[in-house]
Design a protein around this motif. Sequence first.
Motif, PDB file in Angstrom:
ATOM      1  N   PRO A  55      54.094 141.874  -0.756  1.00 45.10           N
ATOM      2  CA  PRO A  55      54.127 140.718  -0.356  1.00 45.10           C
ATOM      3  C   PRO A  55      53.879 139.599  -1.243  1.00 45.10           C
ATOM      4  CG  PRO A  55      51.893 142.489   0.044  1.00 45.10           C
ATOM      5  CD  PRO A  55      53.566 142.811  -1.152  1.00 45.10           C
ATOM      6  N   VAL A  56      54.157 137.894  -0.778  1.00 43.67           N
ATOM      7  CA  VAL A  56      54.040 137.033  -1.357  1.00 43.67           C
ATOM      8  C   VAL A  56      52.442 136.823  -1.832  1.00 43.67           C
ATOM      9  CG1 VAL A  56      56.319 136.460  -0.756  1.00 43.67           C
ATOM     10  CG2 VAL A  56      54.178 135.344   0.962  1.00 43.67           C
ATOM     11  N   ARG A  57      52.007 136.068  -2.627  1.00 41.90           N
ATOM     12  CA  ARG A  57      50.844 135.291  -2.541  1.00 41.90           C
ATOM     13  C   ARG A  57      50.517 134.118  -2.216  1.00 41.90           C
ATOM     14  NH1 ARG A  57      48.307 132.984  -7.244  1.00 41.90           N
ATOM     15  NH2 ARG A  57      49.838 133.142  -8.614  1.00 41.90           N
ATOM     16  N   ARG A  58      49.771 133.700  -1.413  1.00 43.06           N
ATOM     17  CA  ARG A  58      50.039 132.523  -0.921  1.00 43.06           C
ATOM     18  C   ARG A  58      49.032 131.591  -1.521  1.00 43.06           C
ATOM     19  NH1 ARG A  58      49.603 130.994   4.738  1.00 43.06           N
ATOM     20  NH2 ARG A  58      51.573 132.401   4.479  1.00 43.06           N
ATOM     21  N   VAL A  59      49.157 130.415  -1.992  1.00 41.78           N
ATOM     22  CA  VAL A  59      48.775 129.407  -2.409  1.00 41.78           C
ATOM     23  C   VAL A  59      48.627 128.655  -1.542  1.00 41.78           C
ATOM     24  CG1 VAL A  59      48.089 130.256  -4.752  1.00 41.78           C
ATOM     25  CG2 VAL A  59      50.184 128.696  -4.489  1.00 41.78           C
ATOM     26  N   GLU A  60      47.370 127.778  -1.935  1.00 41.25           N
ATOM     27  CA  GLU A  60      47.690 126.385  -1.001  1.00 41.25           C
ATOM     28  C   GLU A  60      47.617 124.660  -1.268  1.00 41.25           C
ATOM     29  OE1 GLU A  60      44.149 126.571   1.580  1.00 41.25           O
ATOM     30  OE2 GLU A  60      45.132 127.472   3.033  1.00 41.25           O
ATOM     31  N   ILE A  61      48.764 123.919  -1.540  1.00 42.19           N
ATOM     32  CA  ILE A  61      49.002 123.023  -2.146  1.00 42.19           C
ATOM     33  C   ILE A  61      48.734 121.428  -1.110  1.00 42.19           C
ATOM     34  CG2 ILE A  61      51.020 121.785  -4.014  1.00 42.19           C
ATOM     35  CD1 ILE A  61      50.559 124.440  -4.646  1.00 42.19           C
ATOM     36  N   PRO A  62      47.680 120.725  -2.012  1.00 40.70           N
ATOM     37  CA  PRO A  62      47.044 119.506  -1.612  1.00 40.70           C
ATOM     38  C   PRO A  62      48.579 118.897  -1.057  1.00 40.70           C
ATOM     39  CG  PRO A  62      45.711 120.390  -2.823  1.00 40.70           C
ATOM     40  CD  PRO A  62      47.157 120.782  -2.742  1.00 40.70           C
ATOM     41  N   LYS A  63      48.905 118.118  -0.156  1.00 39.70           N
ATOM     42  CA  LYS A  63      49.615 117.335   0.258  1.00 39.70           C
ATOM     43  C   LYS A  63      49.012 115.557   0.318  1.00 39.70           C
ATOM     44  CE  LYS A  63      52.103 118.212   4.549  1.00 39.70           C
ATOM     45  NZ  LYS A  63      52.701 118.940   5.520  1.00 39.70           N
ATOM     46  N   PRO A  64      50.212 114.521  -0.154  1.00 40.58           N
ATOM     47  CA  PRO A  64      49.458 113.477   0.073  1.00 40.58           C
ATOM     48  C   PRO A  64      48.989 112.726   0.597  1.00 40.58           C
ATOM     49  CG  PRO A  64      51.736 113.754  -1.376  1.00 40.58           C
ATOM     50  CD  PRO A  64      51.662 115.106  -0.240  1.00 40.58           C
ATOM     51  N   ASP A  65      49.476 113.167   1.919  1.00 42.47           N
ATOM     52  CA  ASP A  65      49.111 112.093   3.328  1.00 42.47           C
ATOM     53  C   ASP A  65      47.741 113.160   3.760  1.00 42.47           C
ATOM     54  OD1 ASP A  65      50.665 114.970   3.785  1.00 42.47           O
ATOM     55  OD2 ASP A  65      51.413 113.643   5.221  1.00 42.47           O
ATOM     56  N   GLY A  66      47.067 114.214   3.341  1.00 40.50           N
ATOM     57  CA  GLY A  66      46.109 115.136   4.044  1.00 40.50           C
ATOM     58  C   GLY A  66      46.876 116.296   4.350  1.00 40.50           C
ATOM     59  N   GLY A  67      45.718 117.600   4.390  1.00 39.58           N
ATOM     60  CA  GLY A  67      46.627 118.794   4.574  1.00 39.58           C
ATOM     61  C   GLY A  67      47.381 119.704   3.731  1.00 39.58           C
ATOM     62  N   VAL A  68      47.732 120.714   3.991  1.00 35.58           N
ATOM     63  CA  VAL A  68      47.868 121.535   2.686  1.00 35.58           C
ATOM     64  C   VAL A  68      49.473 121.728   3.399  1.00 35.58           C
ATOM     65  CG1 VAL A  68      45.514 121.864   1.323  1.00 35.58           C
ATOM     66  CG2 VAL A  68      46.543 123.649   3.717  1.00 35.58           C
ATOM     67  N   ARG A  69      50.069 122.341   1.555  1.00 36.04           N
ATOM     68  CA  ARG A  69      51.252 122.994   2.014  1.00 36.04           C
ATOM     69  C   ARG A  69      50.848 124.681   1.720  1.00 36.04           C
ATOM     70  NH1 ARG A  69      55.577 120.796   3.019  1.00 36.04           N
ATOM     71  NH2 ARG A  69      55.409 118.217   1.786  1.00 36.04           N
ATOM     72  N   ASN A  70      51.642 125.524   2.634  1.00 34.48           N
ATOM     73  CA  ASN A  70      50.943 126.824   1.867  1.00 34.48           C
ATOM     74  C   ASN A  70      52.725 127.320   0.854  1.00 34.48           C
ATOM     75  OD1 ASN A  70      49.547 127.331   3.740  1.00 34.48           O
ATOM     76  ND2 ASN A  70      50.573 127.482   5.469  1.00 34.48           N
ATOM     77  N   LEU A  71      52.266 128.035   0.033  1.00 40.83           N
ATOM     78  CA  LEU A  71      53.604 128.387  -1.187  1.00 40.83           C
ATOM     79  C   LEU A  71      53.193 129.726  -0.988  1.00 40.83           C
ATOM     80  CD1 LEU A  71      55.520 126.948  -2.423  1.00 40.83           C
ATOM     81  CD2 LEU A  71      53.627 126.716  -4.432  1.00 40.83           C
ATOM     82  N   GLY A  72      54.118 130.092  -1.535  1.00 36.86           N
ATOM     83  CA  GLY A  72      54.290 132.058  -1.467  1.00 36.86           C
ATOM     84  C   GLY A  72      54.998 132.225  -2.469  1.00 36.86           C
ATOM     85  N   ILE A  73      54.274 132.601  -3.543  1.00 42.27           N
ATOM     86  CA  ILE A  73      54.665 133.196  -4.640  1.00 42.27           C
ATOM     87  C   ILE A  73      55.078 134.398  -5.272  1.00 42.27           C
ATOM     88  CG2 ILE A  73      54.307 133.057  -7.599  1.00 42.27           C
ATOM     89  CD1 ILE A  73      52.198 131.044  -6.933  1.00 42.27           C
ATOM     90  N   PRO A  74      56.627 135.153  -4.921  1.00 44.89           N
ATOM     91  CA  PRO A  74      57.034 136.303  -4.717  1.00 44.89           C
ATOM     92  C   PRO A  74      56.923 137.217  -6.080  1.00 44.89           C
ATOM     93  CG  PRO A  74      58.705 135.265  -3.871  1.00 44.89           C
ATOM     94  CD  PRO A  74      57.802 134.003  -4.490  1.00 44.89           C
ATOM     95  N   THR A  75      56.716 138.018  -6.663  1.00 40.58           N
ATOM     96  CA  THR A  75      56.404 138.375  -7.636  1.00 40.58           C
ATOM     97  C   THR A  75      57.964 138.192  -7.926  1.00 40.58           C
ATOM     98  OG1 THR A  75      57.862 141.325  -7.094  1.00 40.58           O
ATOM     99  CG2 THR A  75      55.594 140.303  -6.591  1.00 40.58           C
TER     100      THR A  75
END
Length: 234
Positions: free
Chosen positions: A64-84
Amino acid sequence: MDTSNLMERILSKDNLNQAYLQVVRNKGAEGVDGMKYTELKEHLEKNGEIIKEELRTRKYKPQPVRRVEIPKPDGGVRNLGIPTVTDRFVQQAIAQVLMPIYEKQFHEHSYGFRPNRCAQQAIITALDMMNDGYDWIVDIDLEKFFDTVNHDKLMTLIGRTIKDGDVISIIRKFLVSGIMADDEYKESVIGTPQGGNLSPLLANIMLNELGQLINVNRLMKNILLLKKGTLIPW
């Protein structure tokens, strides 16, 4: 081009070496197994042949990928998936073989996530067209695109070009490998993780259909669109 035996090209020594070097250059954070990119060389020296055999026999199982949330400049977050790191290595090896095949299909005015292309080139092209007399620019934002890709539709598109069942199988496995968020496993029934080495190519395969549907060339030549009963010059 014959695409029925791509796995052996993917597993060739030169292609795997190039994939390893690219993953190390990209650096990046650890996936769910905690392995650092600096540990990849030793891992492949011990397990490289096993990984290759698993890919040949369709026994390779992405983590599974490790999910992290990256804040967006205009608000909200971008979901980023980090594979092994290992999965990034395999994805990179696949992408390197598939990219030249699909580059021949992508639109000449497509600039995102493509070799030797960038957003600045898109801006320059738009300015050139404005200087030629065109005065409309359409800005389309596909919200949460990576999170909403339909797997079946994507695999159908891939199957039109790629005829190697082993390659199709491993791509599907990456799509459904799941997500770890806050130590909780979630199934990945839709979407392709933004952050995976293969995801940009998969996104362009999907978006290429939209580009062909819209037909950029026609949009640049005074198309008339019917909107609310009125013909509007585009």
